[in-house]
Design a protein around this motif. Structure first.
Motif, short mmCIF file in Angstrom:
data_model
loop_
_atom_site.label_atom_id
_atom_site.label_comp_id
_atom_site.label_asym_id
_atom_site.label_seq_id
_atom_site.Cartn_x
_atom_site.Cartn_y
_atom_site.Cartn_z
N LEU A 61 0.86 -1.18 0.00
CA LEU A 61 0.00 0.00 0.00
C LEU A 61 0.89 1.23 0.00
N ARG A 62 0.83 1.99 -1.08
CA ARG A 62 1.64 3.19 -1.18
C ARG A 62 0.83 4.35 -0.63
N LEU A 104 -2.04 10.18 -6.79
CA LEU A 104 -3.22 9.30 -6.69
C LEU A 104 -3.85 9.10 -8.06
N HIS A 148 -2.06 6.75 -10.33
CA HIS A 148 -1.85 5.41 -9.78
C HIS A 148 -0.44 5.22 -9.23
N ASP A 187 -1.64 4.82 -3.55
CA ASP A 187 -2.92 4.14 -3.35
C ASP A 187 -3.80 4.92 -2.38
N TRP A 213 -8.47 8.49 -1.49
CA TRP A 213 -8.14 7.32 -2.31
C TRP A 213 -8.96 7.36 -3.59
N ARG A 214 -8.55 6.54 -4.55
CA ARG A 214 -9.32 6.48 -5.80
C ARG A 214 -10.65 5.80 -5.53
N SER A 270 -9.37 0.50 -6.30
CA SER A 270 -8.56 -0.48 -7.03
C SER A 270 -7.74 -1.35 -6.10
N LEU A 271 -7.35 -0.82 -4.98
CA LEU A 271 -6.56 -1.64 -4.06
C LEU A 271 -7.37 -1.93 -2.80
N VAL A 301 -6.67 -0.53 0.67
CA VAL A 301 -7.06 0.85 1.00
C VAL A 301 -8.33 0.83 1.84
N ALA A 315 -5.43 -5.78 -8.37
CA ALA A 315 -4.18 -6.07 -7.65
C ALA A 315 -4.01 -7.57 -7.50
#
Lengths: 297, 297
Positions: free
Chosen positions: A93-94, A137, A140, A143, A274-275, A279-280, A283, B59
């Motif tokens: 997780l960035r 963000l 991409h 995250d 976050w997006r 997507s992750l 998150v 992911a």
DNA sequence: CGGCATCCATACAATAAAAGCATGGTAATA
DNA sequence: TATTACCATGCTTTTATTGTATGGATGCCG
């Protein structure tokens, strides 16, 4: 060519007999015989030595058996890992955090709690200002981010308020302002101010200026800084006073004192961003931890 | 759960689109859509993010994709290796050789030729006497052996004559026998002999004794030895003379001389021996090499 | 020595799985 | 607004897999 055939093969090797393996699986013996033959055809080598009292491995079969077992095990692992990633329990997780907040106990507590709850998610924390975080963000490259003033009604980004900070006046310990703490902004007329450089955090800067001007107060800026640590040092050195989010006072140097002003009531929400496409999955877990900790002042 | 599904998945990821991948495979698009769904169900996670302009990896899908590619590659390798093992091109070959022959040029040439022709078959050469080799072969502890006098008409073991050696008289360089070489066994009456200990190689020992006795000759044994190197040294030291396979003279010490006797015509076949079931294909390759070199004197 | 049990292999019918076909919905594009 | 490219769904056809019955070979035991 099928994982099923590999499993059949392993069962046969384990039992040392097609019939017995067929009873174990369970499967009719001819079906098993046939699948073994298909496997051997696909491999292109005889894997089993058939005899009256069962079957035994050929040299090729023995090597293939080791590989088959490994492949099946690793396939199961791959599936399991994929599930865990999809569940946010595993992966990377960035996370962007403003320098200002890396020291703040509430944030540290949040990160530690997350690490403890999801030890297999490796947190890659990057210290970035708010605007670059938003950019990262969108591209991409991050995250999630912890920042001030995310874009409103963004169709890509979603956010959650972690903490509502307030602003305080920061003065040097021995200064006149420290000895006679002011109560309102008006009392600061004529004081020297150390101010955030606009280019570093334009939104924050503009909102602050705007809030002050609404009170009819315009600070006299003698020095600009790009990060709060530097600015607090300048205050400690007696260069002037400044306005800071209260949170950031935790790691402040010795020589400064913070003073709450009655009419400095601007709220500074620290947002987790976050997006929206989530997507992750990790998150989501971070959001969960943030909500469960309820860092609200 | 199928390798096929993994291949489909890889194709879809590569193309970035289910429809396009379906055209490539080739397969009807709905079939591919369904297989992807089945794969995702079996994994227990969503691997692909469907959108209007194609699909992209989640992911979890990304991690699974790496693993799937690796698994498929390794599966192909496993099949290929199994084929090569079955073909005798890969693996391990445990070969027994009598100490006596490890030095013999013909044998060295055979082993080198084999190593060169089949570089991926690792030869594990063990130095053993004939009888232990036969035992080790029966117990699957050796894959092939080079030895004298394998059991005749064995139902387990098969053999091939590598080389027919003959026997020679070995005497010390300065001895009377060296100066006046005898022509027949009869001339050796009364000479001191160094002889193989019977327990070391009973079959060889008995055959030799038997051959001599048929000629009406009984050697006068003054010393026994268990290996030919020692025995040749004893000859060099002047302890007596001995009888040796001619082949083994290659590595003989300086002080000895070999003499061919007219009536010492016993043939000593060096045999390559293996289990008839040909359990290890590499053995067949060794036999091939042996036959192609035709080591016959 | 001869039934009996236990192997694996084969033939063919029954069943399950996969693929194809037709079609629908949706969003980007011209 | 029509077109196109995308993925999803329902139904039919085809293919693959399994089950049943059976045969041949061998070892065991009375």
């Amino acid at each position: 060519m099928d994982f099923k055939q590999l499993r059949y093969f392993l069962a046969v090797v384990e039992e040392g007999s097609i019939s017995r393996a067929a009873r174990e699986i369970p499967l009719a013996q001819p079906a098993l015989t046939r699948q073994l033959r298909l496997l051997e055809e696909s491999v292109g080598a005889t894997l089993l030595e058939r005899s009256r009292h069962g079957v035994s491995l050929t040299a090729a079969g023995s090597a293939f058996h080791r590989e088959a077992r490994r492949l099946l095990r690793e396939f199961e692992t791959a599936k399991h890992d994929a599930r865990r990633i999809a569940d946010g329990q595993l992966g990377q997780l960035r996370l962007g955090v403003t320098v200002m907040h890396l020291w703040v106990p509430q944030i540290v507590r949040l990160l530690n709690q997350f690490r403890q709850s999801y030890p297999d998610v490796s947190l890659k924390v990057q210290s970035l200002l708010s605007a670059p975080q938003v950019e990262a963000l969108r591209h991409h490259q991050l995250d999630a981010g912890m920042l001030f003033f995310p874009p409103q009604d963004d169709d890509q980004l979603d956010s959650h308020c972690l903490y509502e900070d307030r602003l305080v006046l920061v003065v040097s310990k021995g200064s006149r302002l420290a000895r006679h703490p002011p109560k309102t902004l008006a009392e600061l007329t004529g004081e020297d101010f150390i101010w955030f450089e606009r280019s570093a955090t334009p939104v924050y800067h503009d909102k602050l200026i705007h809030a002050f001007q609404r009170r009819g107060f315009t600070p006299h800026v003698v020095q600009e800084g790009t990060d709060n640590a530097t600015m607090l040092c300048l205050v400690a050195a007696g260069m002037g006073c400044t306005i800071m989010p209260e949170m950031t006072m935790t790691g402040a140097p010795e020589g400064v004192v913070s003073i709450a002003l009655d009419d400095l009531d601007m709220v500074l929400p620290l947002m987790l961003v976050w997006r929206r496409d989530a997507s992750l999955p990790a998150v989501r877990r971070l959001i969960d931890v943030a909500e469960s900790l309820a860092l609200s002042r």
